[in-house]
Design an enzyme around this catalytic site. Structure first.
Site, short mmCIF file in Angstrom:
data_model
loop_
_atom_site.label_atom_id
_atom_site.label_comp_id
_atom_site.label_asym_id
_atom_site.label_seq_id
_atom_site.Cartn_x
_atom_site.Cartn_y
_atom_site.Cartn_z
N GLU A 1 0.89 -1.18 0.00
CA GLU A 1 0.00 0.00 0.00
C GLU A 1 0.91 1.21 0.00
OE1 GLU A 1 -3.20 0.07 -0.24
OE2 GLU A 1 -3.71 -2.03 0.10
N CYS B 1 -2.43 9.10 2.58
CA CYS B 1 -2.09 8.62 1.23
C CYS B 1 -3.22 8.93 0.26
CB CYS B 1 -1.81 7.13 1.28
SG CYS B 1 -3.15 6.22 2.04
N GLU C 1 -6.60 -4.05 0.79
CA GLU C 1 -6.85 -4.26 2.22
C GLU C 1 -8.32 -3.97 2.49
OE1 GLU C 1 -3.70 -1.92 4.17
OE2 GLU C 1 -2.70 -3.83 4.53
P1 NAD Z 1 8.04 5.33 4.81
O1 NAD Z 1 8.06 4.54 3.57
O2 NAD Z 1 9.19 6.23 5.09
O3 NAD Z 1 7.94 4.38 6.08
C1 NAD Z 1 6.95 3.40 6.21
C2 NAD Z 1 7.45 2.29 7.09
O4 NAD Z 1 8.58 1.67 6.46
C3 NAD Z 1 7.95 2.76 8.47
O5 NAD Z 1 7.64 1.78 9.42
C4 NAD Z 1 9.44 2.86 8.26
O6 NAD Z 1 10.17 2.73 9.46
C5 NAD Z 1 9.68 1.67 7.35
N1 NAD Z 1 10.93 1.76 6.55
C6 NAD Z 1 11.56 2.87 6.10
N2 NAD Z 1 12.65 2.51 5.40
C7 NAD Z 1 12.71 1.16 5.40
C8 NAD Z 1 13.62 0.21 4.84
N3 NAD Z 1 14.69 0.57 4.13
N4 NAD Z 1 13.35 -1.10 5.01
C9 NAD Z 1 12.27 -1.49 5.72
N5 NAD Z 1 11.39 -0.64 6.28
C10 NAD Z 1 11.60 0.68 6.12
O7 NAD Z 1 6.67 6.11 4.82
P2 NAD Z 1 6.11 7.09 5.93
O8 NAD Z 1 6.78 8.41 5.77
O9 NAD Z 1 6.12 6.46 7.26
O10 NAD Z 1 4.57 7.18 5.49
C11 NAD Z 1 4.15 8.02 4.51
C12 NAD Z 1 3.98 7.27 3.21
O11 NAD Z 1 3.09 6.18 3.38
C13 NAD Z 1 3.33 8.13 2.14
O12 NAD Z 1 3.97 7.90 0.91
C14 NAD Z 1 1.89 7.62 2.10
O13 NAD Z 1 1.23 7.85 0.89
C15 NAD Z 1 2.09 6.19 2.37
N6 NAD Z 1 0.85 5.59 2.87
C16 NAD Z 1 0.16 4.75 2.04
C17 NAD Z 1 -1.04 4.18 2.46
C18 NAD Z 1 -1.79 3.25 1.57
O14 NAD Z 1 -2.67 2.57 2.08
N7 NAD Z 1 -1.53 3.19 0.29
C19 NAD Z 1 -1.53 4.48 3.74
C20 NAD Z 1 -0.81 5.33 4.56
C21 NAD Z 1 0.39 5.88 4.11
#
Ligand code: NAD
Length: 461
Positions: A233, A267, A440
Site C-alpha cells: 500500500e 495517502c 486491504e
Molecule cells: P516510509 O516509507 O518512510 O515508512 C513506512 C514504514 O517503512 C515505516 O515503518 C518505516 O520505518 C519503514 N521503513 C523505512 N525505510 C525502510 C527500509 N529501508 N526497510 C524497511 N522498512 C523501512 O513512509 P512514511 O513516511 O512512514 O509514510 C508516509 C507514506 O506512506 C506516504 O507515501 C503515504 O502515501 C504512504 N501511505 C500509504 C497508504 C496506503 O494505504 N496506500 C496508507 C498510509 C500511508
C-alpha cells in the site's frame, strides 16, 4: 540493558516516552515466537478467531478516548481525526471477525469427468507487517485483523515516530484472547535491519507494507529473493476533478475533507484540485474562506489541524510551495499559525500553478491545496492520469452519469464520487500503477493472507 529511543510530541517537541530500540536478533526472536504460535493459531476454529477479533473491536471502542488521545499526542493529528481513526481501526476487527468464518472454498467435477476438485484457502504463514506513522492504529489493524482471521500470526514493525499506539493495540489484543506469540511487535530505529532479518527468514512467508513508494520498491526487490508473497500500500497523488455542474457546497466540503483530514498527511489526500473554469473563482473563494478559518495548533487545545510529523516534513512542504510560487503560482488563502514550537505548516491555497511544478507531480503530504483550472475534459483527464501514482481520486459532478464516466476513466484504485472520503473497511482499499499491489479490507483483504490449494480427487465411476 536494552537500548531505547524517544517518542516526540510533534506539536510541543516534548518527549512523551521511550520504547525499546530492538535490532535484527530481536526480530528473529520475534519470528521464533510467531512461528511457534502459528502451529496452534492456524488450527483454531474460524469461529474462535472470529470471537477473539470481535472482542478486540469491543475493547478498542471501550478505550476509544484514551487511544485517540495517545494517537493525537504521538502523531499530532486533531482529537476528532484521532477519534475517527480509532473507530475506523476498530472496524477492521469487526469486519474481519465477520469474514473469519467465511474462508470460502469450492468443490466441483472436472470437465473431463472422473475427478473432483476441492479448492481451499489456507493461512499463508508468519506475516511481516510494516506500517507508517500517519495512521498508527488503522494501518496496523487493517493488516493484523485479516492476518489473524486467516489463521496467520504476525510480526509487526510500527514506524519509529508512532510506536506507542501499536504497543497499546498489542496489549488490547492480549486482553481479547490473542495467544502469546501471535502478534509480535518490534519497535526500532533500524527499520532496514529488522525488516531485512524478516525477509531473509524462510519462516516468514508474507510481507505487507504500507508506506512510501520508494521503500515499497526496495522491499519488493528484497522479497523477490525468496519469492515472498507481498502486499504493498504505497504513496498517492490524488486528483480532485470538479465539473461546471457540480454542487458547489458538496465540492467545497468534500475537497476540504479530502485535503485536510489528518492535516493532509494521508495517502488518499487530495493533492491536486482541478476545477472547471466556469466555477473556478466561486470555488476558490468559498474553499479559501473555509481554509482561512481552519484552526491550527495542538490537539489538546481543540485544533482542527495539527503539526506535520517532523521538521524535515515542514522543510519538504515549504520547498514544494516555494518551487511552485517561483514558477508563478500565487497563495490566495492561508490559515494563521499558532505561536507554538511544533512542526506546524499553515493550510494554504495555491492558484495559477504551472502544470510542470513538482507540487502537482509529487505527494505533498501536508495542508497545501494547489488549484488548477480546466475547460477541456480530455485534457484534464490527461493531466489527472499523467502520474505514476494511482491510489485515490475524487470527482464532483452534478450529473451522476458524467461523474461515473469520469470516475471510470481515472487511473485510481479508489474514486470518491461527490464525496471526499473513500476509506471503508468493507471496500477493497488499494492502488494501481506505483501506488501498490493487493487490497486491504473487504473480502479481498482476507485473501491477501491466504494461499489457495486444491485437492484433485480420483472419483470412482
Ligand atoms: P516510509 O516509507 O518512510 O515508512 C513506512 C514504514 O517503512 C515505516 O515503518 C518505516 O520505518 C519503514 N521503513 C523505512 N525505510 C525502510 C527500509 N529501508 N526497510 C524497511 N522498512 C523501512 O513512509 P512514511 O513516511 O512512514 O509514510 C508516509 C507514506 O506512506 C506516504 O507515501 C503515504 O502515501 C504512504 N501511505 C500509504 C497508504 C496506503 O494505504 N496506500 C496508507 C498510509 C500511508
Amino acid at each position: 540493558m536494552t537500548a531505547t529511543f524517544a517518542v516526540e510530541d510533534p506539536a510541543t517537541l516534548e518527549i512523551i516516552d521511550h520504547v525499546p530500540d530492538l535490532g535484527p536478533a530481536d526480530a528473529r526472536a520475534a519470528v521464533d515466537r510467531a512461528h511457534a504460535a502459528f502451529a496452534d493459531w492456524s488450527r483454531t476454529a474460524p469461529r474462535h478467531r472470529s470471537d477473539v477479533l470481535r472482542r478486540a473491536n469491543e475493547l478498542m471502542l471501550r478505550d476509544r478516548d484514551e487511544l485517540a488521545a495517545l494517537i493525537a499526542r504521538e502523531n499530532g493529528k486533531s482529537l476528532a481525526d484521532a477519534a475517527g481513526e480509532v473507530t475506523y481501526a476498530a472496524e477492521f476487527f469487526r469486519w474481519f471477525s465477520e469474514e473469519a468464518v467465511r474462508p470460502g472454498g469450492e468443490y466441483g467435477e472436472s470437465p473431463a469427468g472422473g475427478t473432483r476438485t476441492i479448492v481451499t484457502h489456507r493461512p499463508v504463514g508468519v506475516a511481516a507487517l510494516v506500517t507508517p506513522w500517519n495512521f498508527p492504529a488503522a494501518m496496523a489493524t487493517r493488516k493484523i485483523a485479516p492476518a489473524l482471521a486467516a489463521g496467520c500470526t504476525v510480526v509487526l514493525k510500527p514506524a519509529a515516530e508512532t510506536p506507542l499506539t501499536a504497543l497499546a493495540i498489542a496489549r488490547l489484543l492480549a486482553e481479547a484472547g490473542v495467544p502469546d506469540g501471535a502478534v509480535e511487535l518490534v519497535t526500532t530505529t533500524d527499520a532496514a535491519g529488522v525488516v531485512t532479518a524478516w525477509l531473509d527468514d524462510p519462516r516468514v512467508r508474507k510481507v505487507s507494507f504500507t508506506g512510501s513508494t520508494g521503500v515499497g520498491r526496495h522491499l519488493l526487490r528484497q522479497a523477490a529473493d525468496r519469492v515472498v508473497n507481498a502486499s504493498m500500500e504505497l504513496g498517492g497523488n490524488a486528483p480532485v476533478v470538479i465539473t461546471e455542474d457540480a454542487d458547489l457546497d458538496a465540492a467545497v466540503t468534500g475537497t476540504l475533507t479530502a485535503k485536510f483530514r489528518n492535516g493532509g498527511q494521508a495517502c488518499t489526500a487530495a493533492n491536486r484540485i482541478y476545477v472547471h473554469a466556469a466555477i473556478a473563482d466561486d470555488f476558490v473563494e468559498r474553499f479559501g474562506a473555509a481554509v482561512e478559518k481552519l484552526v491550527v495548533g495542538r490537539s489538546v487545545d481543540g485544533a482542527e489541524i495539527g503539526p506535520l510529523i517532523s521538521s524535515r516534513a515542514v522543510d519538504r512542504v515549504t520547498a514544494l510551495v516555494d518551487e511552485a510560487t517561483d514558477a508563478g503560482a500565487r497563495v490566495t488563502h492561508r490559515a494563521p499559525l499558532p505561536d507554538a514550537p511544533g512542526h506546524f505548516f499553515p493550510p494554504t491555497v495555491l492558484v495559477d500553478v504551472d502544470p510542470a511544478s513538482p507540487i502537482l507531480q509529487e505527494e505533498v503530504f501536508g495542508p497545501v491545496a494547489p488549484v488548477v483550472v480546466w475547460d477541456d475534459e480530455e485534457e484534464v483527464l490527461r493531466q489527472v492520469n499523467g502520474t505514476e501514482y494511482g491510489l485515490a481520486a475524487y470527482v464532483f459532478a452534478g450529473d451522476l452519469g458524467r461523474a461515473l464516466r469520469l470516475g471510470e476513466r481515472v487511473d485510481a484504485g479508489m474514486v470518491g464520487i461527490n464525496r471526499g472520503l473513500v476509506s471503508d473497511p468493507s471496500a477493497p482499499f488499494g492502488g494501481v500503477k506505483q501506488s501498490g499491489l493487493g487490497r486491504e479490507g473487504a473480502r479481498a483483504g482476507l485473501r491477501e493472507y491466504q494461499e489457495t490449494q486444491y485437492l484433485s480427487v480420483d472419483w470412482p465411476a
